[in-house]
Design an enzyme around this catalytic site. Structure first.
Site, PDB file in Angstrom:
ATOM      1  CG  HIS A  56      -9.237   0.026 -10.161  1.00  0.00           C
ATOM      2  ND1 HIS A  56      -8.552   1.195  -9.922  1.00  0.00           N
ATOM      3  CD2 HIS A  56      -8.514  -0.654 -11.084  1.00  0.00           C
ATOM      4  CE1 HIS A  56      -7.459   1.213 -10.667  1.00  0.00           C
ATOM      5  NE2 HIS A  56      -7.418   0.107 -11.390  1.00  0.00           N
ATOM      6  CE  LYS A  59      -6.331  -1.588  -7.753  1.00  0.00           C
ATOM      7  NZ  LYS A  59      -5.429  -2.756  -7.941  1.00  0.00           N
TER       8      LYS A  59
END
Length: 234
Positions: free
Chosen positions: A131, A135
Site C-alpha cells: 500500500h 496507510k
C-alpha cells in the site's frame, strides 16, 4: 440520496466525485476541523476516516439514526461494541475491510482456493500486501480478511507479521508511495507456486463499492456485509 462523508481525505474526495456522478448530494464533509452538523439530514453516512476517530464517527451515526458504511480499518477491536450499539438503536451498518467489487470477488476466490488446497499439505501459504506510505495500519484489513478466509478453510490458526510458527500465515506488509493496494496469496511447495493476486489501479474501485453499498442499505435495518450487497452468499 443525501450522503454524509466522515473523513475527507483522498478517499473521501474520490467518494464525493463518484457519488455526485451518480446523482447524489453531499450534505456533510467531516474532517478534524468541523463538527457533525448536517449528519442528521443525511440518508446515509460513509466513513473513510482514521482508526482513532472511527468509533466516534460510527457511534454518532447510530445516535442520529443514520445508516453507516465504514471502510476504515485498524479499529476492529471495538467492532462488537459497535454492533451492539447498532442493534440497540435499530440501526443499519456495513463495515468492510475493502469495498472494491473486484476485491470482494477475490475474497470468494480466496475462500474457494483455500478449501481446495487444504487437501494438499505439501503447500504452505504466504501473503504479501503493498500500500501507499500514508496507510496507517499494517497489515491491511484486506490482508487480514484474506488470512481469515484461509484460516476458516484450512488447518492454519493465525496470521503473523513475524517469523511464522507452523500453524501461522506470514504476511509481508510493504509501504510504497502511490500504491493503492496490491494483495497476493501464494501456495508454495518445493516444486511449484500457485499465486492469486488482486491489483488496484486507483481508488475508484473502493469508492464505487462504498457508494453502491450506501445505495443498497437505504431502508434496511441490521448488520450487513458486502456479500449481502453483491448477493454472494449463495
Amino acid at each position: 440520496m443525501k450522503i454524509a462523508l466522515l473523513g475527507y481525505g483522498k478517499m473521501g474526495q474520490t467518494i464525493e466525485r463518484i457519488a455526485l456522478e451518480r446523482g447524489h448530494e453531499i450534505v456533510l464533509k467531516k474532517d478534524e476541523f468541523n463538527t457533525y452538523e448536517g449528519l442528521s439530514a443525511a440518508d446515509v453516512a460513509i466513513d473513510f476516516s482514521i482508526p482513532s476517530v472511527a468509533v466516534e464517527n460510527i457511534s454518532s451515526c447510530f445516535y442520529a439514526n443514520v445508516p453507516v458504511i465504514s471502510g476504515t480499518t485498524g479499529w476492529l477491536e471495538h467492532y462488537d461494541e459497535m454492533v451492539a450499539l447498532c442493534k440497540s438503536k435499530d440501526g443499519a451498518f456495513i463495515s468492510s475491510s475493502n469495498f472494491s467489487l473486484g476485491v470482494n470477488l477475490f475474497f470468494e476466490l480466496n475462500d474457494y482456493l483455500a478449501k481446495m488446497m487444504a487437501k494438499f499439505d505439501s503447500y504452505r501459504v504466504e501473503m504479501e500486501e503493498i500500500h501507499h506510505i500514508q496507510k496507517l495500519d499494517a497489515p491491511s484489513g484486506t490482508a487480514i480478511s484474506l488470512a481469515k478466509g484461509v484460516i476458516a478453510n484450512s488447518t492454519y490458526t493465525n496470521w503473523t507479521l513475524n517469523e511464522p510458527k507452523s500453524d501461522e500465515i506470514p504476511i509481508d506488509a510493504l509501504r510504497i508511495d502511490d500504491v493503492p493496494g496490491t494483495h497476493t496469496v501464494s501456495y508454495i511447495s518445493e516444486i511449484d507456486t500457485i499465486d492469486i493476486k488482486h491489483t488496484a489501479h486507483n481508488r475508484d474501485g473502493f469508492a464505487l463499492g462504498a457508494v453502491i453499498a450506501a445505495e443498497w442499505i437505504i431502508g434496511k435495518k441490521g448488520i450487513f456485509n458486502m456479500k449481502d450487497v453483491l448477493n454472494l452468499k449463495n
